[in-house]
Design an enzyme around this catalytic site. Structure first.
Site, PDB file in Angstrom:
ATOM      1  N   LYS A  97       0.835  -1.203   0.000  1.00 52.53           N
ATOM      2  CA  LYS A  97       0.000   0.000   0.000  1.00 52.53           C
ATOM      3  C   LYS A  97       0.871   1.255   0.000  1.00 52.53           C
ATOM      4  O   LYS A  97       0.575   2.245  -0.650  1.00 52.53           O
ATOM      5  CB  LYS A  97      -0.815  -0.053   1.298  1.00 52.53           C
ATOM      6  N   LYS A 146      24.074 -12.169 -30.899  1.00 48.35           N
ATOM      7  CA  LYS A 146      23.819 -10.908 -31.583  1.00 48.35           C
ATOM      8  C   LYS A 146      22.325 -10.758 -31.868  1.00 48.35           C
ATOM      9  O   LYS A 146      21.762  -9.684 -31.769  1.00 48.35           O
ATOM     10  CB  LYS A 146      24.591 -10.901 -32.907  1.00 48.35           C
ATOM     11  N   ASP A 173      21.437 -16.387 -24.320  1.00 47.27           N
ATOM     12  CA  ASP A 173      20.343 -15.972 -25.190  1.00 47.27           C
ATOM     13  C   ASP A 173      20.018 -14.504 -25.003  1.00 47.27           C
ATOM     14  O   ASP A 173      20.297 -13.929 -23.949  1.00 47.27           O
ATOM     15  CB  ASP A 173      19.058 -16.745 -24.804  1.00 47.27           C
ATOM     16  N   GLY A 358      28.290  -8.098 -25.794  1.00 48.24           N
ATOM     17  CA  GLY A 358      27.557  -8.379 -27.016  1.00 48.24           C
ATOM     18  C   GLY A 358      28.240  -7.680 -28.175  1.00 48.24           C
ATOM     19  O   GLY A 358      29.021  -8.279 -28.918  1.00 48.24           O
TER      20      GLY A 358
HETATM   21 MG   LIG Z   1      -6.217  -2.430   6.537  1.00 50.96          MG
HETATM   22 MG   LIG Z   2      20.710  -8.450 -27.704  1.00 47.05          MG
END
Ligand SMILES: [Mg+2]
Ligand SMILES: [Mg+2]
Lengths: 409, 409
Positions: A97, A146, A173, A358
Site C-alpha cells: 500500500k 547478436k 540468449d 555483445g
Molecule cells: Mg487495513
Molecule cells: Mg541483444
C-alpha cells in the site's frame, strides 16, 4: 513491546514532507502496515498483538526541499512473525500500500538471518559457478547472441559456434527470445551442447549455454528440470518480469542442476526514478540473490544504459555480503563492455565477476570468434600483470580490438 | 515487411529527448527489442526475419522541455510471433531492457485479439460475480477487516460477524495478512463460512469472504483449489507482488471456482513517477484484467492515496472495454470511502463497481455492523432516486454516518 533487532525487517523510506509531519507519518506506517490499530483491543490482548506491531526505528533529515519541506529517511521495523517465506509477503508488507502513498521510495531493507534462511539464495554461488564452468582465479567471459528472434536452428548454431570458438565460458540468449517457431529451448540446448563439445576438441575449452527460460509459470519448473537434464549451462531468467517467488521456486528445486542467471528486464520500471519505486541495488542485488540468482546481470557504469557508481557499489555489496546466510552471487555488469575496458573492470569489480559482452564481441573487425579471443587475451594479460598493449603484441584479435575501441574509453 | 496492425503489439513510450533524435531512438527500439540487427543476414533470409521485426508506428511531440529537448510519445509495434502466452514475454519485450534506458515511461499498450486470446482474463467477470454473490443492479459492498495480524480466530470471527451483520456482500482480508500463527487461511474460510450462514439466518443475506491467498508459488494453485472447495468467496491476490503470470495460472485453472480480487500492493513502485515506469491504468487495469482479475482494487480519487481522474478513466476503460476478448472486471476504488460519498461514486463509476470501505465502516459511531448498514442504506437510496438525507430519516445508521462524515466531502 521490545523486540530484538534481529527479529525484525528494517525498511528505510525516502520521503519528502514537512519536518513536523515525519514522526506522525512514520508511526502511521509502522501501525498501518502491521496491526492496523491499537484501539478497541482488550488490555489482555495487547501483548500478543504488540509482538506484531511495526516500530519507528529512526528519522533522518537528508536535505531541505521546497515549500518548507524536507527530504528524509524514515526507518520502520516489521516483526518477522508477520512474514511467510515469500517475496510477496516481504514486498507487500514493507512497500505494498505504501508504494502508492505519494512521494516515497524504498531505499534500504535489512532482513534478519531468521527470515533470510527461509529463502533459498543461490544454489551454486560464486564458488559453485566457478567449479561448474571450470574457471578459477579469473573473471568469466560471457557472450551475448547478436540476434535470436527469427533465426533457424542452423543459423543459431552457427552463431553459437563462432562465439565458442573465441573461448568464452558462456553464451547467453537474448532475454527477449520467447518464440519457439523455429527452435525450442530444448532443441537449442541439445544442439549447442553438441556444438560446444565439438568446438572443445579444437580449443580445449567448453562453452556453456545460458538458455532463456520461458513459458507459463506452472510449466516452468518442469522445463527447468528438463533443460538441466539436457545439458543447459545456465538458466537465464527474467526475474522481475516473472516475479521473485517464481525464481525462488527454481532455486529451491533439487532437480534443477544448473545456475540461475538473473536478467534485469523490467527492473527499470521500479528503480528508474529518484522519488518513487525501489532502489536498483535492492531489486537487482539483494532480492535477486535471496531468490537464487547465482549470477546477476545489471547495467554497467560504462554503457549508455547505466547505473551510477554508488548504486553499483551498493549492488555489489548485496551480491557479496558475507554476513548473509546465502552463497554469494557473481556480478555481470552489462552494456558498453569491450576488451580495452578489462583492466578497468578488474579495478571496479575485483576478480569475481563476469565480463558480459555483445557488441564488444560481435563488432570485432575479424568476427565473433576473434571478439571472444580478444577478451580472453585481455583477461590473461591482466592476470599476468601485463599491459593490454604488451599482450596485443602476441594477440592479433586483441590488437584489432584495441585499435577499434581503444585501450580505455 | 508489411504486417497487419492486428498482428502486432503496439507500445507507446513517453520520452524526453532532442527532437531530431526521436526517429533514430524509435528505430533503435524497434530493431533492438526484436531482431537485434539487420546486418550480415543473407538476402534469402531477410523475409523470415523481417516478419519478427519491430516497426516505428508514430512519433508525437507532446510538449517542449528544457535544454532544447521535447517530451514525445513514440509508438513501436512488435509482431505477435515474438511472444508466448506470458506476461514475462510481453513485459520483457516491450519494456525489459528499455525500462533501464534513461527517462522513458510505458504509457500505452495495444494488444491484438490473437494475443489477448492466449491470456485467460476473468473467469467470472462482472456478470459472473453478480451471479455468484446474488447481487443484481446495484454496486456491491465490500468491507475491509480493521485488523488481522496478531488476532486469534475467535477475535477474527467476531470482526467478520460484525461486518456481515451490516449486510455487506464481501469482507476482505488485509492484503498484509501472511502470518498463520493463530489461524490458517483454511481455518478462516471455514469459520467465516459458518459465521456467514448463521448471520444469514437473521439478515437473509450471505456475506462472502475474500481470503488473502498466500504461500510459495508452487503451492498456490493447490491452496487456491482447497480454499475454493472450502467455501471462500474470493481470492485476494497481490498481483504485482506475485507476478501477473502467477495470477494467470490461477485464472486458467478449472478447479479454482472463485473470483479473483486483485490487490494493487507494490504497484506504486511501477506507476508512481511521471517519467519512468508504467502507467497505473496499464498495471492495475489492462494487465490485471488479462491476468484474470474479476475484481480490481485501485486507489480511489477521494482518499489520501489517490489516482488522478484521467488515470482512473483510463483504468476503467481497460476493465470495461467491450472490444477485449475477455470478460469485464468490477472496479473497486478504495481508500477514503464513506456513506455520504455513494452518490458521487455512482456518478463516477456507474452501477457496476464495488463500494470498498474500511475506515468508513469501522469508524461508524455505532460500530461496524451499523457502518455496513449505512452503506447499504445509501446504495438503496440512490437506487430508488432518493436523497441520502431523505433515506437517513428511516435509517439511523445512515443518519449517524452522514452526521459524522457529511453528505459529501
Ligand atoms: Mg487495513
Ligand atoms: Mg541483444
Amino acid at each position: 513491546m521490545t523486540l530484538l533487532q534481529n527479529e525484525s525487517v528494517h525498511a528505510t523510506y525516502r520521503v519528502r514532507d514537512k519536518e513536523q509531519q515525519l514522526q506522525k507519518r512514520a508511526e502511521g506506517i509502522a501501525i498501518g502496515l502491521t496491526i492496523g490499530t491499537w484501539t478497541e483491543l482488550p488490555q489482555a490482548r495487547l501483548k500478543q498483538v504488540s509482538a506484531h506491531c511495526g516500530q519507528v526505528e529512526g528519522i533522518h533529515v537528508v536535505s531541505e526541499a521546497e515549500d518548507g519541506q524536507v527530504v528524509a529517511d524514515i526507518t520502520v521495523s516489521y516483526p518477522v512473525a508477520n512474514f511467510d517465506a515469500t517475496f510477496a509477503a516481504l514486498l507487500t508488507t514493507v512497500f505494498g500500500k505504501l508504494s502508492m502513498d505519494g512521494e516515497i521510495r524504498l531505499v534500504g531493507l535489512k532482513i534478519p538471518t531468521s527470515l533470510q534462511k527461509r529463502f533459498p539464495g543461490p544454489k551454486f554461488g560464486v564458488a559453485g559457478c566457478r567449479e561448474r564452468y571450470g574457471v578459477q582465479s579469473r573473471p568469466l567471459v560471457m557472450s551475448i547472441f547478436k540476434a535470436c528472434i527469427g533465426l533457424r536452428l542452423p543459423e543459431l548454431v552457427g552463431q553459437f559456434e563462432a562465439q565458442s570458438l573465441g573461448g568464452v565460458d558462456l553464451v547467453k540468449d537474448d532475454e527477449i527470445f520467447f518464440t519457439e517457431q523455429y527452435a525450442t529451448p530444448e532443441e537449442r540446448v541439445v544442439a549447442y551442447r553438441d556444438t560446444a563439445r565439438a568446438v572443445a576438441e579444437q580449443t580445449g575449452r567448453i562453452t556453456h549455454y545460458a538458455v532463456n527460460l520461458t513459458g507459463p509459470v506452472h510449466r516452468l519448473l518442469d522445463r527447468a528440470r528438463r533443460l538441466s537434464e539436457l545439458g543447459a549451462g545456465a538458466l537465464l531468467v527474467n526475474v522481475v518480469a516473472y516475479g521473485f517467488d517464481v525464481v525462488a521456486d527454481l532455486a529451491r528445486d533439487p532437480d534443477v542442476h544448473v545456475p540461475i542467471l538473473a536478467h534485469p528486464a523490467v527492473s527499470g520500471a521500479m528503480y528508474g526514478g529518484d522519488t518513487y519505486g525501489i532502489e536498483a541495488d535492492i531489486v537487482l542485488g539483494q532480492l535477486a540473490r535471496m531468490a537464487g540468482a547465482d549470477m546477476a546481470i545489471f547495467p554497467s557504469m560504462y554503457g549508455s544504459v547505466t547505473l551510477g557508481r554508488r548504486a553499483t557499489d551498493n549492488l555489489l555489496h548485496h551480491l557479496r555480503d558475507e554476513t548473509s546466510v546465502h552463497k554469494t552471487s557473481l556480478p555481470a555488469p552489462s552494456a558498453g563492455i569491450y576488451p580495452g575496458l578489462v583492466p578497468q573492470l578488474y579495478e571496479d569489480f575485483g576478480d569475481d565477476f563476469i565480463v558480459n559482452a555483445g557488441g564488444g564481441i560481435h563488432g570485432h573487425p575479424q568476427g565473433a570468434a576473434a571478439g571472444g579471443k580478444a577478451f580472453v587475451a585481455a583477461i590473461e594479460a591482466v592476470g599476468h600483470g601485463m599491459s593490454l598493449e604488451q599482450a596485443a603484441l602476441s594477440s592479433e584479435p586483441l590488437a584489432a580490438a584495441l585499435k577499434k575501441w581503444g585501450p580505455t574509453k
